[in-house]
Write a protein that holds these residues in place. Structure first.
Motif, PDB file in Angstrom:
ATOM      1  N   VAL A   1       0.856  -1.181   0.000  1.00 45.59           N
ATOM      2  CA  VAL A   1       0.000   0.000   0.000  1.00 45.59           C
ATOM      3  C   VAL A   1       0.895   1.235   0.000  1.00 45.59           C
ATOM      4  CG1 VAL A   1      -1.897  -1.157   1.203  1.00 45.59           C
ATOM      5  CG2 VAL A   1      -0.180   0.051   2.520  1.00 45.59           C
ATOM      6  N   THR A   2       0.301   2.365  -0.268  1.00 41.52           N
ATOM      7  CA  THR A   2       1.071   3.607  -0.189  1.00 41.52           C
ATOM      8  C   THR A   2       1.336   3.936   1.280  1.00 41.52           C
ATOM      9  OG1 THR A   2      -0.868   5.039  -0.049  1.00 41.52           O
ATOM     10  CG2 THR A   2      -0.060   4.478  -2.287  1.00 41.52           C
ATOM     11  N   ALA A   3       2.339   4.749   1.517  1.00 43.48           N
ATOM     12  CA  ALA A   3       2.645   5.167   2.884  1.00 43.48           C
ATOM     13  C   ALA A   3       1.453   5.930   3.480  1.00 43.48           C
ATOM     14  CB  ALA A   3       3.901   6.026   2.896  1.00 43.48           C
ATOM     15  N   ALA A   4       0.782   6.722   2.657  1.00 46.14           N
ATOM     16  CA  ALA A   4      -0.385   7.477   3.140  1.00 46.14           C
ATOM     17  C   ALA A   4      -1.510   6.542   3.551  1.00 46.14           C
ATOM     18  CB  ALA A   4      -0.860   8.447   2.061  1.00 46.14           C
ATOM     19  N   GLU A   5      -1.743   5.481   2.765  1.00 47.64           N
ATOM     20  CA  GLU A   5      -2.796   4.521   3.120  1.00 47.64           C
ATOM     21  C   GLU A   5      -2.434   3.777   4.400  1.00 47.64           C
ATOM     22  OE1 GLU A   5      -5.073   0.508   1.584  1.00 47.64           O
ATOM     23  OE2 GLU A   5      -4.018   1.711   0.101  1.00 47.64           O
ATOM     24  N   ALA A   6      -1.177   3.373   4.513  1.00 50.42           N
ATOM     25  CA  ALA A   6      -0.736   2.691   5.734  1.00 50.42           C
ATOM     26  C   ALA A   6      -0.919   3.607   6.942  1.00 50.42           C
ATOM     27  CB  ALA A   6       0.714   2.249   5.591  1.00 50.42           C
ATOM     28  N   GLU A   7      -0.539   4.871   6.788  1.00 41.93           N
ATOM     29  CA  GLU A   7      -0.694   5.815   7.894  1.00 41.93           C
ATOM     30  C   GLU A   7      -2.162   5.991   8.269  1.00 41.93           C
ATOM     31  OE1 GLU A   7       0.281  10.405   9.209  1.00 41.93           O
ATOM     32  OE2 GLU A   7       1.248   9.592   7.418  1.00 41.93           O
ATOM     33  N   ALA A   8      -3.034   6.095   7.269  1.00 40.88           N
ATOM     34  CA  ALA A   8      -4.461   6.256   7.546  1.00 40.88           C
ATOM     35  C   ALA A   8      -5.013   5.046   8.291  1.00 40.88           C
ATOM     36  CB  ALA A   8      -5.222   6.479   6.239  1.00 40.88           C
ATOM     37  N   ARG A   9      -4.628   3.846   7.875  1.00 41.72           N
ATOM     38  CA  ARG A   9      -5.086   2.633   8.555  1.00 41.72           C
ATOM     39  C   ARG A   9      -4.604   2.599  10.005  1.00 41.72           C
ATOM     40  NH1 ARG A   9      -4.834  -2.825   5.051  1.00 41.72           N
ATOM     41  NH2 ARG A   9      -5.868  -2.113   3.172  1.00 41.72           N
ATOM     42  N   ILE A  10      -3.343   2.954  10.203  1.00 41.22           N
ATOM     43  CA  ILE A  10      -2.758   2.908  11.540  1.00 41.22           C
ATOM     44  C   ILE A  10      -3.428   3.933  12.445  1.00 41.22           C
ATOM     45  CG2 ILE A  10      -0.644   3.365  12.843  1.00 41.22           C
ATOM     46  CD1 ILE A  10       0.873   2.167  10.357  1.00 41.22           C
ATOM     47  N   ARG A  11      -3.645   5.144  11.936  1.00 39.39           N
ATOM     48  CA  ARG A  11      -4.312   6.178  12.739  1.00 39.39           C
ATOM     49  C   ARG A  11      -5.746   5.768  13.066  1.00 39.39           C
ATOM     50  NH1 ARG A  11      -1.427  10.700  13.477  1.00 39.39           N
ATOM     51  NH2 ARG A  11       0.288  11.125  12.063  1.00 39.39           N
ATOM     52  N   ALA A  12      -6.459   5.199  12.090  1.00 40.75           N
ATOM     53  CA  ALA A  12      -7.840   4.774  12.317  1.00 40.75           C
ATOM     54  C   ALA A  12      -7.914   3.667  13.368  1.00 40.75           C
ATOM     55  CB  ALA A  12      -8.469   4.298  11.000  1.00 40.75           C
ATOM     56  N   ALA A  13      -6.900   2.814  13.399  1.00 38.26           N
ATOM     57  CA  ALA A  13      -6.869   1.721  14.366  1.00 38.26           C
ATOM     58  C   ALA A  13      -6.369   2.192  15.731  1.00 38.26           C
ATOM     59  CB  ALA A  13      -5.980   0.592  13.840  1.00 38.26           C
ATOM     60  N   GLY A  14      -5.870   3.434  15.811  1.00 38.91           N
ATOM     61  CA  GLY A  14      -5.382   3.957  17.075  1.00 38.91           C
ATOM     62  C   GLY A  14      -4.142   3.228  17.574  1.00 38.91           C
ATOM     63  N   GLU A  15      -3.185   2.987  16.672  1.00 40.42           N
ATOM     64  CA  GLU A  15      -1.978   2.214  16.992  1.00 40.42           C
ATOM     65  C   GLU A  15      -0.735   3.114  16.909  1.00 40.42           C
ATOM     66  OE1 GLU A  15      -1.702  -1.357  17.250  1.00 40.42           O
ATOM     67  OE2 GLU A  15      -3.638  -2.040  16.541  1.00 40.42           O
ATOM     68  N   PRO A  16      -0.447   3.885  17.973  1.00 42.74           N
ATOM     69  CA  PRO A  16       0.675   4.836  17.906  1.00 42.74           C
ATOM     70  C   PRO A  16       2.036   4.158  17.720  1.00 42.74           C
ATOM     71  CG  PRO A  16      -0.157   4.674  20.154  1.00 42.74           C
ATOM     72  CD  PRO A  16      -1.110   3.921  19.271  1.00 42.74           C
ATOM     73  N   PHE A  17       2.221   2.957  18.246  1.00 42.22           N
ATOM     74  CA  PHE A  17       3.520   2.295  18.091  1.00 42.22           C
ATOM     75  C   PHE A  17       3.748   1.858  16.649  1.00 42.22           C
ATOM     76  CE2 PHE A  17       2.485   1.543  22.628  1.00 42.22           C
ATOM     77  CZ  PHE A  17       3.448   2.403  23.148  1.00 42.22           C
ATOM     78  N   LYS A  18       2.682   1.408  15.973  1.00 44.56           N
ATOM     79  CA  LYS A  18       2.822   1.062  14.557  1.00 44.56           C
ATOM     80  C   LYS A  18       3.127   2.311  13.731  1.00 44.56           C
ATOM     81  CE  LYS A  18       0.005  -3.050  14.532  1.00 44.56           C
ATOM     82  NZ  LYS A  18      -1.256  -3.648  14.154  1.00 44.56           N
ATOM     83  N   LEU A  19       2.560   3.444  14.138  1.00 38.95           N
ATOM     84  CA  LEU A  19       2.852   4.694  13.436  1.00 38.95           C
ATOM     85  C   LEU A  19       4.335   5.033  13.577  1.00 38.95           C
ATOM     86  CD1 LEU A  19       1.693   6.953  11.754  1.00 38.95           C
ATOM     87  CD2 LEU A  19       1.132   8.154  13.863  1.00 38.95           C
ATOM     88  N   GLU A  20       4.904   4.808  14.757  1.00 38.54           N
ATOM     89  CA  GLU A  20       6.347   5.035  14.950  1.00 38.54           C
ATOM     90  C   GLU A  20       7.158   4.113  14.038  1.00 38.54           C
ATOM     91  OE1 GLU A  20       7.674   4.819  19.018  1.00 38.54           O
ATOM     92  OE2 GLU A  20       6.012   6.072  19.686  1.00 38.54           O
ATOM     93  N   ILE A  21       6.735   2.863  13.915  1.00 34.82           N
ATOM     94  CA  ILE A  21       7.434   1.910  13.045  1.00 34.82           C
ATOM     95  C   ILE A  21       7.373   2.388  11.600  1.00 34.82           C
ATOM     96  CG2 ILE A  21       7.398  -0.437  12.105  1.00 34.82           C
ATOM     97  CD1 ILE A  21       6.409  -1.318  14.935  1.00 34.82           C
ATOM     98  N   LEU A  22       6.176   2.788  11.152  1.00 31.67           N
ATOM     99  CA  LEU A  22       6.025   3.285   9.785  1.00 31.67           C
ATOM    100  C   LEU A  22       6.926   4.493   9.557  1.00 31.67           C
ATOM    101  CD1 LEU A  22       4.612   3.291   7.020  1.00 31.67           C
ATOM    102  CD2 LEU A  22       2.859   4.758   8.044  1.00 31.67           C
ATOM    103  N   GLN A  23       6.937   5.418  10.491  1.00 35.96           N
ATOM    104  CA  GLN A  23       7.763   6.614  10.335  1.00 35.96           C
ATOM    105  C   GLN A  23       9.243   6.260  10.286  1.00 35.96           C
ATOM    106  OE1 GLN A  23       6.176   8.890  13.600  1.00 35.96           O
ATOM    107  NE2 GLN A  23       4.576   9.801  12.332  1.00 35.96           N
ATOM    108  N   SER A  24       9.671   5.265  11.073  1.00 38.16           N
ATOM    109  CA  SER A  24      11.086   4.876  11.038  1.00 38.16           C
ATOM    110  C   SER A  24      11.442   4.224   9.704  1.00 38.16           C
ATOM    111  CB  SER A  24      11.432   3.956  12.207  1.00 38.16           C
ATOM    112  OG  SER A  24      10.858   2.685  12.041  1.00 38.16           O
TER     113      SER A  24
END
Length: 106
Positions: A1-24
């Motif tokens: 998926v695109t980084a934007a789609e992954a970020e949207a999914r992670i934010r919608a799921a309320g998963e801040p640690f996964k967001l940190e992983i994506l950003q890294s």
């Protein structure tokens, strides 16, 4: 998926640690391929991650108008997804046999 789609999914799921992983991942390589692993129906898992669907369970009404139990996904298993680290191979036979050593069997 695109980084934007992954970020949207992670934010919608309320998963801040996964967001940190994506950003890294994106800090190391801004053009990195973002892969997602699915258990269950990928379309349902993606829909469950949409902001509007993530906040509400599908429900039904009883004949008397009272709220019924939340609808259960097909097979009783909720779809699940997660970021998937690579690199990936199509089949394990693609991995050099000398790269793996079995040290014990439980």
């Amino acid at each position: 998926v695109t980084a934007a789609e992954a970020e949207a999914r992670i934010r919608a799921a309320g998963e801040p640690f996964k967001l940190e992983i994506l950003q890294s991942i994106l800090q190391r390589d801004a053009n990195a391929a973002i892969t997602i692993y699915h258990i269950g129906d990928p379309a349902t898992a993606a829909a469950a991650a949409e902001p509007t669907a993530a906040t509400a369970e599908p429900t039904a009404s009883n004949a008397d108008g009272s709220a019924a139990e939340p609808a259960k996904p097909r097979g009783g298993v909720r779809p699940w997804w997660d970021l998937c680290a690579g690199p990936h191979v199509a089949r394990t036979s693609d991995i050099n046999a000398d790269a793996v050593e079995l040290e014990s069997i439980a």
